[in-house]
Design a protein around this motif. Structure first.
Motif, short mmCIF file in Angstrom:
data_model
loop_
_atom_site.label_atom_id
_atom_site.label_comp_id
_atom_site.label_asym_id
_atom_site.label_seq_id
_atom_site.Cartn_x
_atom_site.Cartn_y
_atom_site.Cartn_z
N MET A 1 0.85 -1.17 0.00
CA MET A 1 0.00 0.00 0.00
C MET A 1 0.89 1.23 0.00
SD MET A 1 -3.20 -0.89 2.53
CE MET A 1 -4.19 0.42 1.78
N GLY A 2 0.32 2.31 -0.40
CA GLY A 2 1.11 3.52 -0.42
C GLY A 2 0.28 4.75 -0.68
N TRP A 3 0.97 5.84 -0.65
CA TRP A 3 0.37 7.12 -0.94
C TRP A 3 1.14 7.80 -2.05
CZ3 TRP A 3 -4.17 8.80 1.02
CH2 TRP A 3 -4.66 8.15 2.16
N TYR A 4 0.41 8.28 -3.01
CA TYR A 4 0.96 9.04 -4.11
C TYR A 4 0.28 10.39 -4.12
CZ TYR A 4 2.94 4.65 -5.87
OH TYR A 4 3.65 3.48 -6.01
N ARG A 5 0.99 11.36 -4.64
CA ARG A 5 0.40 12.69 -4.68
C ARG A 5 0.66 13.33 -6.03
NH1 ARG A 5 4.41 15.96 -0.48
NH2 ARG A 5 6.27 16.04 -1.86
N THR B 1 4.54 1.06 1.59
CA THR B 1 4.88 0.05 2.57
C THR B 1 4.39 -1.30 2.07
OG1 THR B 1 4.68 -0.63 4.90
CG2 THR B 1 2.75 0.39 3.88
N THR B 2 5.13 -2.33 2.39
CA THR B 2 4.78 -3.67 1.98
C THR B 2 4.28 -4.47 3.17
OG1 THR B 2 6.98 -4.62 2.36
CG2 THR B 2 6.58 -3.56 0.23
N THR C 1 5.33 9.71 7.81
CA THR C 1 5.45 8.34 8.28
C THR C 1 4.27 7.53 7.78
OG1 THR C 1 6.61 9.03 10.30
CG2 THR C 1 5.68 6.82 10.26
N ILE C 2 4.57 6.45 7.11
CA ILE C 2 3.52 5.56 6.63
C ILE C 2 3.47 4.33 7.52
CG2 ILE C 2 5.03 4.35 4.98
CD1 ILE C 2 2.59 4.19 3.10
N SER C 3 2.29 3.88 7.80
CA SER C 3 2.11 2.71 8.64
C SER C 3 0.87 1.96 8.21
CB SER C 3 2.03 3.10 10.12
OG SER C 3 0.92 3.95 10.36
#
Length: 120
Positions: free
Chosen positions: A34-38, A51-52, A68-70
């Protein structure tokens, strides 16, 4: 079937903080990543943080030390804590998930995007 629902966008002043959340719903075997793109106006979409399932994370240089990604695997959610926000962080933030639907099926999903605006 699978949906990504984002929340947490908004308007903040420079130096402030904001937290984004994305929940995956539906039926699937597992979430691989999962992740965040902008995407800022006039610019292409860029990776912000990923993050995997194994716990590894990756950040764009521009956000290292500030974001911080979690993941909360039990809730099928990914969070992005954004601190020390800068005006250049302004953009539409999209949640991304690579999801295993079946034993041989992996699909890519995107949220609808949530606006983050940082005023100077």
């Amino acid at each position: 079937q699978v949906q990504l629902v984002e929340s947490g966008g908004g308007l903040v002043q420079a130096g402030g903080s904001l937290s984004l959340s994305c929940e995956v719903s539906g039926r699937f075997f597992s979430i691989d990543a999962m992740g965040w793109y902008r995407q800022a106006p006039g610019k292409q979409r860029e990776m912000c943080a990923t993050t995997t399932s194994g716990g590894s994370t990756n950040y764009a240089d521009s956000v290292k030390g500030r974001f911080t990604i979690s993941r909360d695997t039990a809730k099928n959610t990914v969070l992005l804590q954004m601190n020390s926000l800068k005006p250049e962080d302004t953009g539409v933030y999209y949640c991304y998930a690579r999801i295993r639907i079946g034993v041989f099926d992996m699909e890519h999903y995107w949220g609808q995007g949530t606006q983050v605006t940082v005023s100077g």
